[in-house]
Write a protein that holds these residues in place. Structure first.
Motif, PDB file in Angstrom:
ATOM      1  N   CYS A  41       0.861  -1.181   0.000  1.00  0.00           N
ATOM      2  CA  CYS A  41       0.000   0.000   0.000  1.00  0.00           C
ATOM      3  C   CYS A  41       0.894   1.227   0.000  1.00  0.00           C
ATOM      4  CB  CYS A  41      -0.903   0.003   1.229  1.00  0.00           C
ATOM      5  SG  CYS A  41      -1.801   1.557   1.420  1.00  0.00           S
ATOM      6  N   CYS A  44       0.153   3.162   3.729  1.00  0.00           N
ATOM      7  CA  CYS A  44       0.578   2.593   5.015  1.00  0.00           C
ATOM      8  C   CYS A  44       1.737   1.600   4.873  1.00  0.00           C
ATOM      9  CB  CYS A  44      -0.596   1.939   5.741  1.00  0.00           C
ATOM     10  SG  CYS A  44      -1.199   0.441   4.952  1.00  0.00           S
ATOM     11  N   CYS A  66      -7.766   0.411   0.799  1.00  0.00           N
ATOM     12  CA  CYS A  66      -6.792  -0.444   1.469  1.00  0.00           C
ATOM     13  C   CYS A  66      -7.463  -1.100   2.674  1.00  0.00           C
ATOM     14  CB  CYS A  66      -5.564   0.359   1.905  1.00  0.00           C
ATOM     15  SG  CYS A  66      -4.458  -0.549   2.995  1.00  0.00           S
ATOM     16  N   CYS A  69      -5.540   0.697   6.132  1.00  0.00           N
ATOM     17  CA  CYS A  69      -5.617   2.135   6.413  1.00  0.00           C
ATOM     18  C   CYS A  69      -6.808   2.791   5.706  1.00  0.00           C
ATOM     19  CB  CYS A  69      -4.310   2.831   6.025  1.00  0.00           C
ATOM     20  SG  CYS A  69      -4.043   2.901   4.251  1.00  0.00           S
TER      21      CYS A  69
END
Ligand SMILES: [Zn+2]
Length: 256
Positions: A41, A44, A66, A69
């Motif tokens: 990601c 994060c 995601c 996060c």
């Protein structure tokens, strides 16, 4: 192998390749490695699990966010995968197995990556433009457009605009055409030959003018705003590869 199987397998391969093209689009302008680290990601930094890497379906299952996060994941990712999948399936059906299929698919993948990188960053990376020109020329020895047309194409596409740009720079002290665009024209010439690179240049110029004029009329951009010419070249080259031959035939018909 029957055609239906070939088309289906090619489409599935295209979805996976599209996933890799996303990595290229995201990482190449940042000059990051295409292999390491594994997909994560971008917000994060959590490493993605195998099912989050499944093309298109993962994005749909996660509803574009995601898992950890909850940052939005751009819809461009699944769209690139889907487009690449459709392109692979269509090309397998259209060309059948052989060097032309390999040549056109490599070229198509390069165009997709250049389309997005130029749109977002106004750059056209050398590994694709220069590297691709060499690959296109080598492939022309075993498939269309043949090495003579490919060589003339890359010279017309690359050398002539390069000389014009140099002359322009020398005369006016301003850059008329970006070097990235010139290298991309050489790439297109190497893969499609001299007739289709000229058609591509003409179509991209018209497309660029229409969009540029539209933006001026909409008062969106001032004259300094650089349009992504590589993005227009990618659209035009895609069209030329698919439907350019009849257009060239029709045009040449006037001189017979
Ligand atoms: Zn995240």
């Amino acid at each position: 192998m029957t055609t239906a199987w070939l088309v289906a397998l090619s489409g599935l391969l295209g979805l996976a390749v599209g996933s890799f093209l996303n990595v290229c689009i995201y990482r190449m302008p940042l000059e990051q490695s295409l292999v390491f680290p594994a997909s994560h990601c971008t917000n994060c930094n959590r490493k993605l699990s195998w099912f989050e890497n499944v093309p298109v379906l993962a994005w749909l299952a996660l509803r574009g966010r995601c898992r950890t996060c909850h940052t939005r994941i751009s819809v461009v990712y699944p769209l690139v995968e889907l487009f690449t999948g459709v392109m692979f399936a269509w090309a397998a059906w259209q060309y059948g197995p052989g060097w032309l299929l390999i040549s056109r698919l490599l070229f198509g993948c390069m165009l997709i990556v250049l389309f997005f990188i130029d749109l977002r960053h106004r750059i056209l990376p050398n590994p694709i433009t220069v590297g691709g020109t060499i690959v296109g020329f080598i492939l022309s020895f075993v498939t269309a457009p043949g090495w003579v047309s490919s060589l003339i194409g890359l010279v017309i596409g690359g050398l002539i605009p390069l000389l014009l740009a140099e002359a322009y720079l020398w005369l006016r002290k301003i850059e008329g055409l970006g070097m990235g665009d010139v290298k991309m024209l050489a790439l297109i010439g190497a893969f499609l030959g001299w007739q289709l690179v000229l058609l591509t240049l003409a179509m991209a110029s018209i497309l660029g003018s229409v969009v540029g004029l539209g933006m001026i009329l909409a008062r969106r951009g001032d004259m300094k705003y650089a349009l992504p010419f590589g993005t227009f070249l990618a659209i035009a080259a895609m069209f030329a590869a698919v439907a350019g031959d009849p257009v060239v035939e029709w045009y040449m018909g006037f001189y017979r």
